[in-house]
Design a protein around this motif. Structure first.
Motif, short mmCIF file in Angstrom:
data_model
loop_
_atom_site.label_atom_id
_atom_site.label_comp_id
_atom_site.label_asym_id
_atom_site.label_seq_id
_atom_site.Cartn_x
_atom_site.Cartn_y
_atom_site.Cartn_z
N GLY A 9 -5.86 7.82 -7.96
CA GLY A 9 -5.97 6.66 -7.07
C GLY A 9 -4.77 6.57 -6.13
O GLY A 9 -4.93 6.29 -4.94
N GLY A 10 -3.57 6.81 -6.64
CA GLY A 10 -2.37 6.80 -5.81
C GLY A 10 -2.39 7.93 -4.79
O GLY A 10 -2.00 7.74 -3.63
N LEU A 11 -2.84 9.09 -5.22
CA LEU A 11 -2.94 10.22 -4.30
C LEU A 11 -3.95 9.95 -3.20
O LEU A 11 -3.70 10.22 -2.02
CB LEU A 11 -3.33 11.49 -5.08
CG LEU A 11 -3.35 12.79 -4.30
CD1 LEU A 11 -1.95 13.15 -3.81
CD2 LEU A 11 -3.92 13.89 -5.16
N LEU A 12 -5.08 9.39 -3.56
CA LEU A 12 -6.10 9.04 -2.58
C LEU A 12 -5.59 7.97 -1.61
O LEU A 12 -5.83 8.04 -0.40
CB LEU A 12 -7.37 8.55 -3.29
CG LEU A 12 -8.56 8.21 -2.41
CD1 LEU A 12 -9.06 9.47 -1.72
CD2 LEU A 12 -9.66 7.60 -3.25
N VAL B 217 -1.93 8.20 5.36
CA VAL B 217 -1.52 9.18 6.36
C VAL B 217 -2.59 9.35 7.44
O VAL B 217 -2.30 9.38 8.63
CB VAL B 217 -1.19 10.54 5.69
CG1 VAL B 217 -1.02 11.63 6.71
CG2 VAL B 217 0.05 10.41 4.84
N VAL B 218 -3.85 9.41 7.02
CA VAL B 218 -4.94 9.57 7.99
C VAL B 218 -5.05 8.36 8.89
O VAL B 218 -5.17 8.48 10.12
CB VAL B 218 -6.28 9.85 7.26
CG1 VAL B 218 -7.46 9.74 8.20
CG2 VAL B 218 -6.25 11.23 6.61
N MET B 219 -5.00 7.16 8.32
CA MET B 219 -5.14 5.94 9.13
C MET B 219 -3.97 5.74 10.08
O MET B 219 -4.15 5.26 11.20
CB MET B 219 -5.30 4.71 8.23
CG MET B 219 -6.64 4.64 7.56
SD MET B 219 -6.93 3.09 6.68
CE MET B 219 -5.59 3.04 5.54
#
Length: 116
Positions: free
Chosen positions: A16-19, A25-27
C-alpha cells in the motif's frame, strides 16, 4: 492441514505504501509532461505557418499562445531559432523541477527540436 497462503498485514502495508508513493510521483509529474507536449504542439504549429516570418514574430506568437495555455517554463525568448537554407530550425531546452515532499524534488530535463 495445509498452510494458508495470502498477504499478511505487514505485506499489505508495504505494498500500500509503495502504491501510494508511485501514485504520488505520477500525479505530481503529470503536469510537467502535459506542459511539455503543449509546448511541442505549439512549436510544431508555429513552424507550419512560419513561411516568410522572422524569428521575432515566431517568439511573440509563441508568447501569445503560452499565455493562453498557462505555459510558465518556456518563453518566446528561450526559443533558439536559426535559419537553415529555406527553412527554420527551432530548439528549446529547459528543466522543470517538481516538488514531491519536504526536500525531495524531481528534475526533468526537456528538449524540443523542430525543423522546417
Amino acid at each position: 492441514m495445509r498452510k494458508q497462503r495470502g498477504l499478511s498485514l505487514i505485506g499489505l502495508i508495504f505494498f500500500g505504501g509503495l502504491l501510494f508513493f508511485v501514485a504520488l510521483v505520477v500525479m505530481k509529474s503529470l503536469p510537467a509532461f502535459v506542459e511539455y507536449f503543449t509546448i511541442k504542439k505549439h512549436i510544431s504549429e508555429l513552424m507550419k505557418g512560419a513561411d516568410g516570418t522572422n524569428p521575432k514574430e515566431i517568439m511573440s506568437s509563441f508568447d501569445r499562445r503560452a499565455s493562453i495555455d498557462d505555459i510558465t517554463s518556456v518563453q518566446g525568448s528561450d526559443l533558439e531559432i536559426t535559419k537553415k537554407g529555406e527553412g527554420l530550425d527551432v530548439r528549446v531546452n529547459y528543466a522543470r523541477k517538481v516538488l514531491l515532499f519536504g526536500p525531495v524534488n524531481l528534475c526533468f530535463d526537456f528538449e524540443i527540436h523542430n525543423r522546417r
